[in-house]
Design a protein around this motif. Structure first.
Motif, mmCIF file in Angstrom:
data_model
loop_
_atom_site.group_PDB
_atom_site.id
_atom_site.type_symbol
_atom_site.label_atom_id
_atom_site.label_comp_id
_atom_site.label_asym_id
_atom_site.label_seq_id
_atom_site.Cartn_x
_atom_site.Cartn_y
_atom_site.Cartn_z
ATOM 1 N N ALA A 234 47.024 37.572 30.660
ATOM 2 C CA ALA A 234 46.123 36.705 31.478
ATOM 3 C C ALA A 234 46.776 36.897 33.073
ATOM 4 N N ARG A 235 47.858 36.761 33.301
ATOM 5 C CA ARG A 235 48.216 36.752 34.642
ATOM 6 C C ARG A 235 48.174 38.129 35.207
ATOM 7 N N GLN A 236 48.236 39.109 34.335
ATOM 8 C CA GLN A 236 48.264 40.543 35.001
ATOM 9 C C GLN A 236 46.696 40.789 35.266
ATOM 10 N N LEU A 237 45.891 40.160 34.466
ATOM 11 C CA LEU A 237 44.580 40.348 34.626
ATOM 12 C C LEU A 237 44.029 39.643 35.804
ATOM 13 N N LEU A 238 44.547 38.564 36.216
ATOM 14 C CA LEU A 238 44.066 38.022 37.447
ATOM 15 C C LEU A 238 44.697 38.648 38.739
ATOM 16 N N ASP A 239 45.536 39.247 38.619
ATOM 17 C CA ASP A 239 46.519 40.003 39.563
ATOM 18 C C ASP A 239 45.912 41.402 39.962
ATOM 19 N N GLU B 199 36.727 44.847 45.482
ATOM 20 C CA GLU B 199 35.993 45.995 44.676
ATOM 21 C C GLU B 199 35.834 45.832 43.139
ATOM 22 N N SER B 200 36.752 45.176 42.573
ATOM 23 C CA SER B 200 36.543 45.027 41.163
ATOM 24 C C SER B 200 36.792 43.727 40.931
ATOM 25 N N PRO B 201 35.898 42.768 41.231
ATOM 26 C CA PRO B 201 36.354 41.285 41.271
ATOM 27 C C PRO B 201 35.776 40.518 39.661
ATOM 28 N N GLN B 202 35.323 41.129 38.865
ATOM 29 C CA GLN B 202 34.764 40.671 37.571
ATOM 30 C C GLN B 202 35.960 40.970 36.540
ATOM 31 N N TYR B 203 35.969 40.281 35.387
ATOM 32 C CA TYR B 203 36.810 40.307 34.290
ATOM 33 C C TYR B 203 36.169 39.676 32.977
ATOM 34 N N HIS B 204 36.785 40.406 31.900
ATOM 35 C CA HIS B 204 36.329 39.952 30.503
ATOM 36 C C HIS B 204 37.351 39.960 29.525
ATOM 37 N N ALA C 269 35.819 36.750 40.769
ATOM 38 C CA ALA C 269 36.480 36.386 41.718
ATOM 39 C C ALA C 269 35.855 36.585 43.142
ATOM 40 N N VAL C 270 36.015 35.613 44.201
ATOM 41 C CA VAL C 270 35.596 35.901 45.384
ATOM 42 C C VAL C 270 36.739 35.990 46.458
#
Length: 276
Positions: A167-172, A177-182, A203-204
């Motif tokens: 989860a931390r790696q995903l946020l980092d 350019e790539s602000p979205q995650y799932h 993310a903004v």
């Protein structure tokens, strides 16, 4: 001046240079008195941050968001705000158009809450600068305790230890350019239960490429995961598997049991031709 939306011209620092009567009515200040005031005079601290986020998103010359204006008489007025740059001005300025959506919000709030409860979904917003997290009012149904407000640190402590680093790696890994995650992960409830969560967020970032806000939806998918696990166990006992064929890409997807039945290493890429 006959438009239903409130409109204002703002200096770069938020000073109101001009506004129409509708904008003055929304903030409950006389038309002449409101000129020279700052739009942040009508925004609470958390709403000021949202306004700053809108300004940071002006790379494409427009930004839209819901804001809550605090009128002079103390009323909170929910508005849908659009912010754009005025390029023809002699100096950098902005145009702000606001639509009062207070009545719509009141009418839709109950319907939205019912839909989110039925779907076991909560909304959230995280401010990385303060670590404050705000969630929808049905958050207790996911967490098992009142959790409308909290911190990011508290939330990460609830994530299953085996899923926490991911989860931390995903946020980092999020960038402008790539602000979205799932992704999916496990959450530890106070009563000791483990819940599966499926989360999507955006993310903004500001001009310095620093994350200033993260918002999204979290869904409790525990029932679905338990059903999938039970199906896999049943298929293993019955020696039954499942497969999926994508006719457009010619990709063949097998369950682990199908791989076992045919003696093929689990995860081996397959096509229709290779199987035949």
């Amino acid at each position: 001046e006959t438009m239903n939306e409130g409109a204002a011209t703002l200096a770069e620092n938020g000073t109101i240079l001009y506004c129409n009567q509708r904008f003055a009515d929304i903030v409950d200040v006389g038309l002449n008195e409101v000129l020279g005031m700052n739009v942040t005079d009508f925004l609470a601290d958390d709403q000021v941050r949202n306004f700053e986020v809108m300004k940071a998103e002006l790379h494409a010359h427009s930004a839209r968001a819901e804001l809550t204006l605090t009128a002079a008489d103390g009323r909170n007025v929910a508005v849908y705000a659009a912010l754009s740059l005025l390029e023809d001005s002699d100096f950098r300025s902005m145009c702000m158009v606001v639509t009062d959506i207070s009545d719509l919000k009141r009418k839709n709030k109950e319907m939205l809450e019912q839909a989110m409860r039925a779907g076991r979904v909560i909304s959230f917003e995280w401010d990385p600068l303060t670590d404050h997290v705000t969630r929808s009012e049905n958050a207790a149904e996911l967490f098992g305790y009142p959790a409308v407000r909290g911190t990011g640190a508290e939330y990460f402590a609830l994530i299953h230890p085996d899923d926490r680093n991911q989860a931390r790696q995903l946020l980092d890994s999020l960038t402008p350019e790539s602000p979205q995650y799932h992704h999916q992960y496990r959450l530890l409830s106070p009563n000791g239960q483990i819940k599966w969560v499926e989360e999507s967020g955006t993310a903004v970032f500001n001009d310095e490429r620093k994350m200033i806000r993260l918002h999204g939806l979290s869904a409790d998918i525990t029932r679905r995961k338990l059903t999938e696990d039970a199906l896999r166990r049943a298929q293993s006992v019955a020696k039954v598997g499942n497969w999926l064929m994508n006719v457009k890409t010619n990709e063949l997807t097998w369950s682990s049991e199908i791989y076992r039945i045919f003696g093929v290493p689990d995860g081996t890429p397959l096509t229709y031709e290779s199987f035949i």
